[in-house]
Write a protein that holds these residues in place. Structure first.
Motif, short mmCIF file in Angstrom:
data_model
loop_
_atom_site.label_atom_id
_atom_site.label_comp_id
_atom_site.label_asym_id
_atom_site.label_seq_id
_atom_site.Cartn_x
_atom_site.Cartn_y
_atom_site.Cartn_z
N THR A 123 50.49 -21.61 50.54
CA THR A 123 50.84 -20.48 51.33
C THR A 123 50.62 -18.65 50.60
OG1 THR A 123 53.05 -21.21 52.80
CG2 THR A 123 53.19 -18.60 51.82
N LEU A 124 50.14 -17.66 51.10
CA LEU A 124 49.51 -16.87 50.10
C LEU A 124 50.37 -16.50 49.72
CD1 LEU A 124 46.54 -15.48 51.28
CD2 LEU A 124 46.72 -17.09 49.19
N LEU A 167 37.21 -18.62 48.05
CA LEU A 167 37.49 -19.53 47.66
C LEU A 167 36.37 -20.68 47.90
CD1 LEU A 167 40.94 -19.85 49.35
CD2 LEU A 167 40.49 -20.66 47.19
N GLU A 168 35.46 -20.30 48.31
CA GLU A 168 34.17 -21.02 48.73
C GLU A 168 33.60 -20.78 47.56
OE1 GLU A 168 31.38 -22.70 51.88
OE2 GLU A 168 32.44 -20.56 52.63
N LYS A 169 32.97 -19.23 46.60
CA LYS A 169 32.68 -17.95 45.37
C LYS A 169 32.99 -19.93 44.45
CE LYS A 169 32.09 -15.13 43.04
NZ LYS A 169 30.15 -14.35 42.73
N PHE A 170 34.34 -20.30 44.26
CA PHE A 170 35.14 -20.49 43.28
C PHE A 170 35.58 -21.84 43.67
CE2 PHE A 170 35.98 -15.79 42.89
CZ PHE A 170 35.11 -15.68 41.58
N GLY A 171 34.41 -22.46 44.41
CA GLY A 171 35.15 -23.86 44.88
C GLY A 171 35.38 -24.57 45.59
N TYR A 172 36.27 -23.83 45.52
CA TYR A 172 37.81 -24.50 46.56
C TYR A 172 37.06 -25.05 47.72
CZ TYR A 172 40.39 -23.37 42.48
OH TYR A 172 40.45 -23.10 40.78
N GLU A 193 44.54 -26.65 52.47
CA GLU A 193 44.50 -27.29 51.55
C GLU A 193 43.44 -26.55 50.10
OE1 GLU A 193 45.56 -30.59 51.05
OE2 GLU A 193 47.14 -30.33 53.13
N ALA A 194 42.97 -25.91 50.65
CA ALA A 194 42.19 -24.73 48.68
C ALA A 194 43.15 -24.24 48.83
CB ALA A 194 40.89 -23.93 50.37
N VAL A 195 43.69 -23.61 48.80
CA VAL A 195 45.00 -23.01 48.43
C VAL A 195 45.84 -23.70 47.48
CG1 VAL A 195 46.84 -20.91 48.83
CG2 VAL A 195 44.85 -20.76 50.24
N LYS A 196 46.41 -24.90 48.47
CA LYS A 196 46.96 -25.76 47.28
C LYS A 196 46.31 -26.48 45.87
CE LYS A 196 49.96 -27.57 51.31
NZ LYS A 196 50.05 -28.72 52.37
N THR A 197 45.29 -27.07 46.17
CA THR A 197 44.81 -27.01 45.00
C THR A 197 44.32 -25.93 44.05
OG1 THR A 197 42.97 -28.39 46.79
CG2 THR A 197 42.41 -27.63 44.71
N TYR A 198 43.86 -24.45 44.82
CA TYR A 198 44.25 -23.24 43.39
C TYR A 198 44.98 -23.32 43.27
CZ TYR A 198 43.58 -18.49 42.26
OH TYR A 198 43.64 -17.40 40.89
N GLN A 199 46.19 -23.38 44.00
CA GLN A 199 47.61 -23.18 43.16
C GLN A 199 48.05 -24.53 41.90
OE1 GLN A 199 49.98 -23.67 47.00
NE2 GLN A 199 50.49 -21.20 46.98
N ILE A 200 47.63 -25.55 42.26
CA ILE A 200 48.28 -26.64 41.42
C ILE A 200 46.68 -26.44 39.97
CG2 ILE A 200 47.37 -28.96 40.77
CD1 ILE A 200 47.38 -29.69 44.29
N ASN A 201 45.82 -26.11 40.30
CA ASN A 201 45.11 -25.34 38.99
C ASN A 201 45.32 -24.75 38.75
OD1 ASN A 201 42.82 -27.68 39.27
ND2 ASN A 201 41.40 -25.90 39.90
N TYR A 202 46.13 -23.49 38.48
CA TYR A 202 46.76 -22.08 38.10
C TYR A 202 48.31 -22.96 37.64
CZ TYR A 202 41.98 -20.22 37.77
OH TYR A 202 41.04 -20.21 37.56
N HIS A 203 48.73 -23.74 37.83
CA HIS A 203 50.05 -23.92 37.69
C HIS A 203 51.21 -23.31 38.04
CE1 HIS A 203 48.68 -26.18 34.53
NE2 HIS A 203 48.11 -25.61 34.10
#
Length: 308
Positions: A104-105, A63-68, A88-98
């Protein structure tokens, strides 16, 4: 008896030869048994805040590599604890990809993260550009939503550089040069840009080649699977394929289409960021065994960037 003995010896010799050939074939084609650098994510399925599981530190690096994520000097940067920042990083990733933003993973999130992808981050300097923007069109009361995105500062080519030259690193396979040329022709047919191949690689505006591992541009490749390619925003002009991938011309099982990746990376060369539209060429993830063309969202994005 002599005949049977010779027959048995021949059968044993043939079997040995077949086993030798099989061993050589396996050794000569490492893609057959390779595992993706993102495979570690599979056993993290179901992890959430408060968990402490081996491999969570690798998730943080992903997640650091891809900016989250940006831990800086945070106490949990090097451990396997699923902390608040990671959630919070996982949540942002999930928002970006709908995806459902739970932190949670879940299975869908892990499946998306494991997809081979472009190496450019989705978030640069803490700013996510993958959020959709509503736009009104002059067709009655119709509203559409655009999901294309631009990196911070909207870098683009100046008006004096709408014709761009491209060159290939010496030794680039002809299959790749043909695929890239077709991709440039597709972009030319949908934009105000024109492209031509330069006679001298060093003098080209856009420089294309195959690289492996750490190749000196600050964005090391990771072997088969994982990151497939990357390119830099205007006016840098560099575009690199990962030479360790299994490349193909067209859709072939277990291989990545050279032209599809070229269409994506040329989008970055022109100034587009990743799109959150699943079918767009600028979507960050590109599965094996498929081909893709430009999507309406890609064309809309490039026209909006250059105001044409």
């Amino acid at each position: 008896m002599a005949f049977k003995s010779k027959y048995s010896l021949f059968a044993i010799t043939l079997l040995f030869a077949l086993l030798t050939l099989l061993s050589y074939a396996t050794a000569s084609h490492p893609h057959n048994k390779s595992s993706s650098p993102f495979e570690f994510l599979d056993h993290l399925k179901g992890c959430h805040k408060g968990d402490k599981v081996k491999g969570i530190n690798d998730l943080k690096k992903y997640l650091e590599k891809f900016g989250y994520l940006n831990y800086k000097n945070h106490s949990h940067s090097d451990d396997d604890e699923f902390d608040d920042l990671l959630e919070e990083a996982v949540k942002t990733y999930q928002i970006n990809y709908h995806l459902k933003s739970t932190g949670t993973l879940d299975g869908k999130t892990v499946a998306k993260m494991m997809m081979p992808r472009c190496g450019l981050p989705d978030i640069i300097n803490g700013t996510s550009s993958m959020r959709s923007a509503k736009k009104r069109h002059h067709h009655g009361s119709i509203h559409t939503t655009a999901h294309y995105a631009f990196p911070a500062g909207n870098p683009k080519w100046p008006s004096s550089k709408y014709h761009l030259t491209y060159g290939f690193l010496p030794g680039t396979p002809s299959e790749a040069t043909g695929a890239v040329a077709r991709a440039f022709a597709t972009w030319a047919g949908n934009t105000h840009f024109t492209f031509s191949q330069a006679q001298n690689y060093e003098n080209a505006d856009l420089k294309i080649g195959f690289e492996k591992g750490d190749h000196g541009d600050g964005s090391a490749f990771d072997g088969p699977g994982g990151v497939l390619a990357h390119a830099f925003y205007p006016t840098d002009g560099r575009f690199h394929y990962d030479a360790d991938e299994n490349w193909s011309v067209g859709a072939k099982p277990g291989a990545f289409d050279l032209e599809t990746l070229a269409l994506h990376e040329i989008g970055h060369l022109l100034g587009l960021d990743h799109s959150s539209v699943e079918g767009a060429i600028m979507s960050s993830g590109i599965p094996a065994g498929v081909t893709r063309g430009l999507h309406g969202d890609d064309v809309q994005g490039i026209k909006a960037l250059y105001n044409v």
